[in-house]
Design a protein around this motif. Structure first.
Motif, PDB file in Angstrom:
ATOM      1  N   VAL A   1       0.838  -1.208   0.000  1.00  0.00           N
ATOM      2  CA  VAL A   1       0.000   0.000   0.000  1.00  0.00           C
ATOM      3  C   VAL A   1       0.870   1.255   0.000  1.00  0.00           C
ATOM      4  O   VAL A   1       0.565   2.238  -0.690  1.00  0.00           O
ATOM      5  N   PHE A   2       1.965   1.249   0.752  1.00  0.00           N
ATOM      6  CA  PHE A   2       2.917   2.363   0.686  1.00  0.00           C
ATOM      7  C   PHE A   2       3.335   2.604  -0.764  1.00  0.00           C
ATOM      8  O   PHE A   2       3.357   3.743  -1.247  1.00  0.00           O
ATOM      9  N   ASP A   3       3.678   1.517  -1.474  1.00  0.00           N
ATOM     10  CA  ASP A   3       4.149   1.644  -2.850  1.00  0.00           C
ATOM     11  C   ASP A   3       3.036   2.115  -3.777  1.00  0.00           C
ATOM     12  O   ASP A   3       3.247   3.004  -4.613  1.00  0.00           O
ATOM     13  N   ALA A   4       1.831   1.533  -3.633  1.00  0.00           N
ATOM     14  CA  ALA A   4       0.725   1.894  -4.517  1.00  0.00           C
ATOM     15  C   ALA A   4       0.321   3.350  -4.337  1.00  0.00           C
ATOM     16  O   ALA A   4      -0.047   4.029  -5.300  1.00  0.00           O
ATOM     17  N   ALA A   5       0.405   3.846  -3.108  1.00  0.00           N
ATOM     18  CA  ALA A   5       0.044   5.239  -2.817  1.00  0.00           C
ATOM     19  C   ALA A   5       1.205   6.192  -3.069  1.00  0.00           C
ATOM     20  O   ALA A   5       1.077   7.396  -2.848  1.00  0.00           O
ATOM     21  N   GLU A   6       2.349   5.631  -3.507  1.00  0.00           N
ATOM     22  CA  GLU A   6       3.543   6.423  -3.819  1.00  0.00           C
ATOM     23  C   GLU A   6       4.017   7.228  -2.604  1.00  0.00           C
ATOM     24  O   GLU A   6       4.364   8.403  -2.695  1.00  0.00           O
ATOM     25  N   VAL A   7       4.017   6.555  -1.473  1.00  0.00           N
ATOM     26  CA  VAL A   7       4.497   7.161  -0.227  1.00  0.00           C
ATOM     27  C   VAL A   7       5.915   6.661   0.032  1.00  0.00           C
ATOM     28  O   VAL A   7       6.130   5.461   0.229  1.00  0.00           O
ATOM     29  N   GLU A   8       6.854   7.573   0.026  1.00  0.00           N
ATOM     30  CA  GLU A   8       8.242   7.203   0.281  1.00  0.00           C
ATOM     31  C   GLU A   8       8.506   7.061   1.778  1.00  0.00           C
ATOM     32  O   GLU A   8       9.176   6.126   2.226  1.00  0.00           O
ATOM     33  N   ARG A   9       7.962   8.023   2.549  1.00  0.00           N
ATOM     34  CA  ARG A   9       8.213   8.035   3.991  1.00  0.00           C
ATOM     35  C   ARG A   9       7.044   8.726   4.683  1.00  0.00           C
ATOM     36  O   ARG A   9       6.582   9.773   4.219  1.00  0.00           O
ATOM     37  N   ALA A  10       6.554   8.154   5.769  1.00  0.00           N
ATOM     38  CA  ALA A  10       5.377   8.718   6.441  1.00  0.00           C
ATOM     39  C   ALA A  10       5.238   8.129   7.833  1.00  0.00           C
ATOM     40  O   ALA A  10       5.774   7.059   8.133  1.00  0.00           O
ATOM     41  N   PRO A  11       4.505   8.814   8.707  1.00  0.00           N
ATOM     42  CA  PRO A  11       4.120   8.207   9.982  1.00  0.00           C
ATOM     43  C   PRO A  11       3.005   7.192   9.765  1.00  0.00           C
ATOM     44  O   PRO A  11       2.237   7.289   8.808  1.00  0.00           O
ATOM     45  N   ILE A  12       2.927   6.242  10.672  1.00  0.00           N
ATOM     46  CA  ILE A  12       1.898   5.194  10.614  1.00  0.00           C
ATOM     47  C   ILE A  12       0.996   5.331  11.829  1.00  0.00           C
ATOM     48  O   ILE A  12       1.462   5.585  12.947  1.00  0.00           O
ATOM     49  N   LEU A  13      -0.314   5.166  11.609  1.00  0.00           N
ATOM     50  CA  LEU A  13      -1.275   5.037  12.701  1.00  0.00           C
ATOM     51  C   LEU A  13      -1.530   3.557  12.922  1.00  0.00           C
ATOM     52  O   LEU A  13      -2.046   2.867  12.042  1.00  0.00           O
ATOM     53  N   GLY A  14      -1.159   3.068  14.093  1.00  0.00           N
ATOM     54  CA  GLY A  14      -1.442   1.684  14.456  1.00  0.00           C
ATOM     55  C   GLY A  14      -2.547   1.640  15.497  1.00  0.00           C
ATOM     56  O   GLY A  14      -2.532   2.423  16.449  1.00  0.00           O
ATOM     57  N   MET A  15      -3.493   0.735  15.305  1.00  0.00           N
ATOM     58  CA  MET A  15      -4.569   0.550  16.262  1.00  0.00           C
ATOM     59  C   MET A  15      -4.653  -0.939  16.576  1.00  0.00           C
ATOM     60  O   MET A  15      -4.681  -1.768  15.662  1.00  0.00           O
ATOM     61  N   SER A  16      -4.658  -1.289  17.858  1.00  0.00           N
ATOM     62  CA  SER A  16      -4.710  -2.679  18.284  1.00  0.00           C
ATOM     63  C   SER A  16      -3.525  -3.442  17.689  1.00  0.00           C
ATOM     64  O   SER A  16      -2.378  -3.012  17.831  1.00  0.00           O
ATOM     65  N   GLN A  17      -3.758  -4.563  16.954  1.00  0.00           N
ATOM     66  CA  GLN A  17      -2.622  -5.307  16.420  1.00  0.00           C
ATOM     67  C   GLN A  17      -1.870  -4.544  15.347  1.00  0.00           C
ATOM     68  O   GLN A  17      -0.732  -4.875  15.005  1.00  0.00           O
ATOM     69  N   GLY A  18      -2.489  -3.494  14.812  1.00  0.00           N
ATOM     70  CA  GLY A  18      -1.795  -2.654  13.844  1.00  0.00           C
ATOM     71  C   GLY A  18      -0.555  -2.014  14.427  1.00  0.00           C
ATOM     72  O   GLY A  18       0.368  -1.636  13.690  1.00  0.00           O
ATOM     73  N   CYS A  19      -0.492  -1.877  15.756  1.00  0.00           N
ATOM     74  CA  CYS A  19       0.696  -1.303  16.397  1.00  0.00           C
ATOM     75  C   CYS A  19       1.895  -2.238  16.221  1.00  0.00           C
ATOM     76  O   CYS A  19       3.010  -1.795  15.918  1.00  0.00           O
TER      77      CYS A  19
END
Length: 466
Positions: A273-291
């Motif tokens: 998804v990072f690649d498809a959205a063309e995001v080189e670097r970004a913060p991540i929001l993790g929720m529950s197991q997403g952390c």
């Protein structure tokens, strides 16, 4: 003949009425007449309310819906803030308000009962330009309101037997329901291909620097704005960022017939998804197991992470925790999900909704439980649950150099606060913040949500500056 019914009561009065009368009776009465004719009555009508009585310096208004009462009070206070000053610009006209809900007795058009008394007590305690509401009102109003609440603590009032938990409406931070609706309608669904060929549905809303949400629990992109644990996060983050989120494999609009579900594929799907959205670097929001997924992604691709927000996270799944009861609970929940997930009577899904967003309204929790059935099949959710229960990222956390904001409610019934504390203690650059709440993921009407939201925004600003 007197009747009884459940109502939400809004009490309001003019701050400093007696003093203002002494300064200029005619000018004050004219200003109040204009205010009631042009603002209060039209707004009450628009929100399906009824002005029960006027009392010179105030009014009692009845609503059949707590939501309508909150929206009405908020809109009136917003409009009053722009009313021209009185007495050659030397005095402002301020209202204060209180809202409570309960049984009332209706007789000859008037209303009586404890709900009226409590609303009046709340109004008297509210600051100028403010609205105090009882916790009961926010529970009944549910999520999705374009309103932020601030916890004012527990108060005792004269002649009211039990103490009340009070919240105030943050009037100057009120959003717009149409704006939130436009955000929902304005996003399109796209697809990213993971390394094993699984197609992942993703979307982006808002403008600005990107924030990516790690896969967490179950979801369905076209339902997110109706879910009590997600809608307010999306609206808030998309106001200042390009917020990117996706349905995990086997979930929602992503491929459901999948070759594999594992913790490793979750990390790889996030990269896709990072690649498809063309995001080189970004913060991540993790929720529950997403952390844990976000942490593992940061360990594997450190150059792509500028920070991680962790809400309700855990480094150890239930099967990996040293307490035997946790291990037994993990096994039981996996079995229950496989055999009872799609029951017509959603007792299992009701339980999950109650554990994730216990402070959301009854109606919001019911809708959440119903929506879960449409997100994932019993077979997939059972396998998914097993992967989550086997998570163990304790070995990799000390090597993560990205700044992390670890947020956890101290009464979390899904994953206890000790797990959040363990996560923060193992991360080299972590800030740990706890909140007084029983939520796993705070709903919009949780008193801790405005505090958490402000903390997240401060952290993301630091990530942008770094």
């Amino acid at each position: 003949m007197a009747q009884r019914r459940l109502s939400s009561i809004l009490a309001m009065d003019v701050v400093g009425y007696s003093r203002l009368m002494q300064k200029g009776r005619d000018e004050l009465l004219h200003a109040l007449d204009v205010l009631f004719r042009t603002t209060i009555r039209p707004t009450v009508k628009a929100q399906s309310g009824r002005v029960v009585k006027l009392m010179g310096d105030g009014a009692i208004v009845e609503f059949g819906s707590a939501r309508d009462a909150v929206l009405c009070a908020t809109e009136i206070q917003k409009q009053v803030s722009s009313v021209p000053a009185l007495y050659d610009d030397t005095e402002r006209l301020w209202l204060r308000m209180g809202i409570h809900a309960g049984d009332v007795t209706v007789s000859e058009g008037d209303i009586f009962g404890e709900a009226v008394n409590v609303a009046a007590r709340l109004e008297a305690a509210a600051p100028e330009g403010g609205v105090f509401v009882s916790k009961l009102v926010t529970d009944l109003a549910g999520s999705g309101l374009p309103v932020q609440f601030q916890n004012e603590g527990t108060h005792r009032f004269k002649n009211i037997e039990h103490p009340l938990q009070i919240l105030s409406i943050v009037v100057d931070q009120v959003g717009s329901a149409p704006e939130a609706l436009n955000v929902e309608r304005g996003h399109d669904i796209r697809f990213a291909k993971s390394s094993d060929g699984v197609m992942l549905a993703w979307t982006a809303v808002g403008e600005g620097s990107p924030v990516v949400r790690a896969p967490a629990w179950i979801s369905r992109l076209d339902m997110d704005f109706r879910l009590p644990h997600l809608a307010h996060f999306i609206t808030s983050l998309s106001n200042t960022h390009k917020f990117i989120r996706f349905d995990a494999r086997g979930n929602g609009l992503s491929d459901r017939d999948i070759p594999d579900i594992s913790f490793d594929t979750m990390i790889e799907d996030l990269r896709a998804v990072f690649d498809a959205a063309e995001v080189e670097r970004a913060p991540i929001l993790g929720m529950s197991q997403g952390c844990a997924v976000a942490a593992a992604f940061a360990a594997r691709f450190p150059e792509r992470i500028s920070g991680i927000v962790m809400v309700g996270g855990f480094p150890l799944g239930r099967s990996k925790r040293p307490v035997k009861r946790d291990q037994e609970k993990a096994s039981a929940m996996q079995t229950m999900m496989k055999v009872g997930w799609d029951d017509d009577y959603p007792s299992l899904r009701d339980m999950m909704a109650d554990m994730i967003v216990p402070l959301a309204s009854v109606e919001d929790r019911r809708q959440f439980a119903e929506a879960m059935r449409d997100m994932v099949t019993p077979e997939v959710v059972s396998s998914y649950r097993k992967v989550i229960d086997e998570i163990d990222v304790t070995d990799i956390l000390p090597d993560i150099q990205a700044p992390c904001l670890v947020l956890h409610c101290d009464g979390d019934r899904m994953h206890p606060v000790e797990q959040g504390r363990l996560m923060a203690s193992l991360l080299p650059e972590a800030r740990f913040v706890t909140y007084e709440s029983s939520s796993h993921i705070p709903s919009a009407n949780d008193p801790c949500w405005p505090l958490m939201n402000a903390e997240i925004e401060r952290f993301l600003k630091q990530c942008r500056a770094s």
